[in-house]
Design a protein around this motif. Structure first.
Motif, PDB file in Angstrom:
ATOM      1  N   LEU A  35     103.392 -14.964 -11.403  1.00 59.30           N
ATOM      2  CA  LEU A  35     104.004 -14.651 -10.110  1.00 59.30           C
ATOM      3  C   LEU A  35     105.252 -15.505  -9.962  1.00 59.30           C
ATOM      4  CD1 LEU A  35     100.809 -14.718  -7.834  1.00 59.30           C
ATOM      5  CD2 LEU A  35     101.903 -12.722  -8.897  1.00 59.30           C
ATOM      6  N   ALA A  36     106.407 -14.866  -9.846  1.00 57.16           N
ATOM      7  CA  ALA A  36     107.669 -15.588  -9.743  1.00 57.16           C
ATOM      8  C   ALA A  36     108.440 -15.141  -8.520  1.00 57.16           C
ATOM      9  CB  ALA A  36     108.517 -15.338 -10.995  1.00 57.16           C
ATOM     10  N   ALA A  37     109.111 -16.089  -7.895  1.00 55.43           N
ATOM     11  CA  ALA A  37     110.018 -15.774  -6.792  1.00 55.43           C
ATOM     12  C   ALA A  37     111.338 -16.474  -7.065  1.00 55.43           C
ATOM     13  CB  ALA A  37     109.434 -16.225  -5.459  1.00 55.43           C
ATOM     14  N   GLY A  38     112.422 -15.707  -7.006  1.00 53.99           N
ATOM     15  CA  GLY A  38     113.755 -16.272  -7.215  1.00 53.99           C
ATOM     16  C   GLY A  38     113.890 -16.938  -8.566  1.00 53.99           C
ATOM     17  N   SER A  39     114.472 -18.141  -8.574  1.00 55.57           N
ATOM     18  CA  SER A  39     114.689 -18.850  -9.835  1.00 55.57           C
ATOM     19  C   SER A  39     113.394 -19.394 -10.423  1.00 55.57           C
ATOM     20  CB  SER A  39     115.704 -19.978  -9.646  1.00 55.57           C
ATOM     21  OG  SER A  39     115.222 -20.913  -8.699  1.00 55.57           O
ATOM     22  N   GLY A  40     112.271 -19.200  -9.736  1.00 54.98           N
ATOM     23  CA  GLY A  40     110.972 -19.554 -10.291  1.00 54.98           C
ATOM     24  C   GLY A  40     110.644 -18.756 -11.541  1.00 54.98           C
ATOM     25  N   ILE A  60      99.385  -9.671 -20.218  1.00 54.98           N
ATOM     26  CA  ILE A  60     100.238 -10.495 -19.359  1.00 54.98           C
ATOM     27  C   ILE A  60     100.947  -9.574 -18.379  1.00 54.98           C
ATOM     28  CG2 ILE A  60     102.177 -12.108 -19.248  1.00 54.98           C
ATOM     29  CD1 ILE A  60     101.615 -12.848 -22.165  1.00 54.98           C
ATOM     30  N   SER A  61     100.789  -9.875 -17.108  1.00 55.36           N
ATOM     31  CA  SER A  61     101.502  -9.139 -16.057  1.00 55.36           C
ATOM     32  C   SER A  61     102.440 -10.105 -15.356  1.00 55.36           C
ATOM     33  CB  SER A  61     100.520  -8.568 -15.035  1.00 55.36           C
ATOM     34  OG  SER A  61      99.671  -7.632 -15.631  1.00 55.36           O
ATOM     35  N   LEU A  62     103.635  -9.638 -15.049  1.00 52.77           N
ATOM     36  CA  LEU A  62     104.610 -10.439 -14.323  1.00 52.77           C
ATOM     37  C   LEU A  62     105.036  -9.688 -13.077  1.00 52.77           C
ATOM     38  CD1 LEU A  62     106.764 -12.678 -13.860  1.00 52.77           C
ATOM     39  CD2 LEU A  62     108.249 -11.423 -15.441  1.00 52.77           C
ATOM     40  N   ALA A  63     104.830 -10.306 -11.924  1.00 52.08           N
ATOM     41  CA  ALA A  63     105.361  -9.807 -10.661  1.00 52.08           C
ATOM     42  C   ALA A  63     106.467 -10.780 -10.253  1.00 52.08           C
ATOM     43  CB  ALA A  63     104.273  -9.748  -9.602  1.00 52.08           C
ATOM     44  N   TYR A  64     107.669 -10.246 -10.121  1.00 52.68           N
ATOM     45  CA  TYR A  64     108.857 -11.079  -9.900  1.00 52.68           C
ATOM     46  C   TYR A  64     109.563 -10.606  -8.634  1.00 52.68           C
ATOM     47  CZ  TYR A  64     113.592 -12.892 -11.075  1.00 52.68           C
ATOM     48  OH  TYR A  64     114.817 -13.495 -11.062  1.00 52.68           O
ATOM     49  N   TRP A  65     109.560 -11.471  -7.613  1.00 52.49           N
ATOM     50  CA  TRP A  65     110.221 -11.177  -6.345  1.00 52.49           C
ATOM     51  C   TRP A  65     111.626 -11.759  -6.336  1.00 52.49           C
ATOM     52  CZ3 TRP A  65     104.997 -11.600  -6.573  1.00 52.49           C
ATOM     53  CH2 TRP A  65     104.234 -10.712  -5.802  1.00 52.49           C
ATOM     54  N   ALA A  66     112.576 -10.947  -5.897  1.00 50.77           N
ATOM     55  CA  ALA A  66     113.951 -11.395  -5.677  1.00 50.77           C
ATOM     56  C   ALA A  66     114.450 -10.656  -4.438  1.00 50.77           C
ATOM     57  CB  ALA A  66     114.829 -11.082  -6.880  1.00 50.77           C
ATOM     58  N   LEU A  90     105.566  -5.417 -16.334  1.00 49.46           N
ATOM     59  CA  LEU A  90     106.582  -6.019 -15.478  1.00 49.46           C
ATOM     60  C   LEU A  90     106.657  -5.275 -14.157  1.00 49.46           C
ATOM     61  CD1 LEU A  90     109.117  -7.829 -14.970  1.00 49.46           C
ATOM     62  CD2 LEU A  90     110.455  -6.047 -16.138  1.00 49.46           C
ATOM     63  N   GLN A  91     106.698  -6.029 -13.064  1.00 51.13           N
ATOM     64  CA  GLN A  91     106.877  -5.452 -11.735  1.00 51.13           C
ATOM     65  C   GLN A  91     107.960  -6.254 -11.022  1.00 51.13           C
ATOM     66  OE1 GLN A  91     104.905  -2.850 -10.191  1.00 51.13           O
ATOM     67  NE2 GLN A  91     106.516  -2.924  -8.664  1.00 51.13           N
ATOM     68  N   LEU A  92     109.125  -5.621 -10.765  1.00 48.83           N
ATOM     69  CA  LEU A  92     110.193  -6.253 -10.001  1.00 48.83           C
ATOM     70  C   LEU A  92     110.064  -5.828  -8.547  1.00 48.83           C
ATOM     71  CD1 LEU A  92     113.240  -5.743 -12.404  1.00 48.83           C
ATOM     72  CD2 LEU A  92     111.837  -7.788 -12.108  1.00 48.83           C
ATOM     73  N   LEU A  93     110.122  -6.791  -7.648  1.00 48.99           N
ATOM     74  CA  LEU A  93     109.974  -6.518  -6.220  1.00 48.99           C
ATOM     75  C   LEU A  93     111.185  -7.074  -5.483  1.00 48.99           C
ATOM     76  CD1 LEU A  93     106.677  -7.743  -7.056  1.00 48.99           C
ATOM     77  CD2 LEU A  93     106.611  -5.809  -5.498  1.00 48.99           C
ATOM     78  N   LEU A  94     111.990  -6.189  -4.926  1.00 45.29           N
ATOM     79  CA  LEU A  94     113.229  -6.581  -4.255  1.00 45.29           C
ATOM     80  C   LEU A  94     113.024  -6.523  -2.745  1.00 45.29           C
ATOM     81  CD1 LEU A  94     115.697  -4.607  -6.531  1.00 45.29           C
ATOM     82  CD2 LEU A  94     114.869  -6.971  -6.780  1.00 45.29           C
ATOM     83  N   THR A  95     112.971  -7.674  -2.114  1.00 46.25           N
ATOM     84  CA  THR A  95     112.619  -7.739  -0.701  1.00 46.25           C
ATOM     85  C   THR A  95     113.726  -7.279   0.243  1.00 46.25           C
ATOM     86  OG1 THR A  95     113.273 -10.072  -0.586  1.00 46.25           O
ATOM     87  CG2 THR A  95     110.955  -9.589  -1.084  1.00 46.25           C
ATOM     88  N   ARG A  96     114.964  -7.240  -0.245  1.00 49.26           N
ATOM     89  CA  ARG A  96     116.072  -6.776   0.607  1.00 49.26           C
ATOM     90  C   ARG A  96     116.761  -5.559   0.006  1.00 49.26           C
ATOM     91  NH1 ARG A  96     118.644 -12.444   2.839  1.00 49.26           N
ATOM     92  NH2 ARG A  96     116.733 -13.148   3.834  1.00 49.26           N
TER      93      ARG A  96
END
Length: 181
Positions: A35-40, A60-66, A90-96
């Motif tokens: 689980l990653a957010a931003g530069s994490g 391996i699953s990656l959920a990445y919020w930006a 891979l799951q990219l999640l764009l909050t804006r």
């Protein structure tokens, strides 16, 4: 943005050593949720690349919020890894995102991304608030390890900050309400 936009070519910056303790589980069969957010994303990407380069077949699953597509780091590399390695999702999640904003980390999104959470070890990296929320949502995971970061509180006077570059001696006057990088 400040350094990227205003630092002069040839300026010398002093950076400290990287640190951190995130590690993939030793058992190669243990599924992992990153689980990653931003530069994490940065330390998690390093773990992911190391595992896949070593031939790991663990799920391996990656959920990445930006916030938006322009802020996604390593996007083309992550997408290529997802195509090359069937064990990596891979799951990219764009909050804006203007068309379809993703929610910040929440129970429904996590259940959709990781329905098998109870079998996974979770590694999370991002701002402290993201880590706190991830920890609370991942109590049923088989393990949880995280590294959080948050910028220090801004001075309340609102005035500019003076930064002295060590090697060049150059002095910069920077606004306090903008990130340094």
């Amino acid at each position: 943005p400040h350094l990227a936009e205003r630092i002069q070519l040839g300026a010398v910056l002093e950076l400290g050593q990287p640190y951190g303790g995130l590690q993939l589980p030793a058992d190669e069969h243990t599924p992992v949720l990153l689980l990653a957010a931003g530069s994490g994303i940065t330390p998690l990407r390093a773990l992911l690349c190391e595992a896949l380069a070593a031939g790991s077949l663990r799920p391996i699953s990656l959920a990445y919020w930006a916030q938006c597509a322009a802020e996604v780091c390593f996007e083309s590399e992550l997408r290529a890894l997802a195509v090359q390695h069937p064990n990596f999702r891979l799951q990219l999640l764009l909050t804006r995102d203007p068309l379809a904003p993703a929610p910040r980390i929440d129970r429904e999104t996590l259940q959709r991304i990781a329905p098998e959470l109870g079998e996974q070890v979770v590694l999370a990296c991002g701002p402290d608030g993201f880590i706190e929320r991830a920890r609370a949502l991942c109590v049923d995971a088989s393990g949880f390890c995280a590294e959080g970061f948050s910028p220090p509180a801004l001075a309340t006077d609102g005035g500019p900050a003076q930064v002295q570059l060590a090697r060049s001696g150059q002095a910069l006057t920077l606004p306090r309400d903008r990130p340094l990088l």
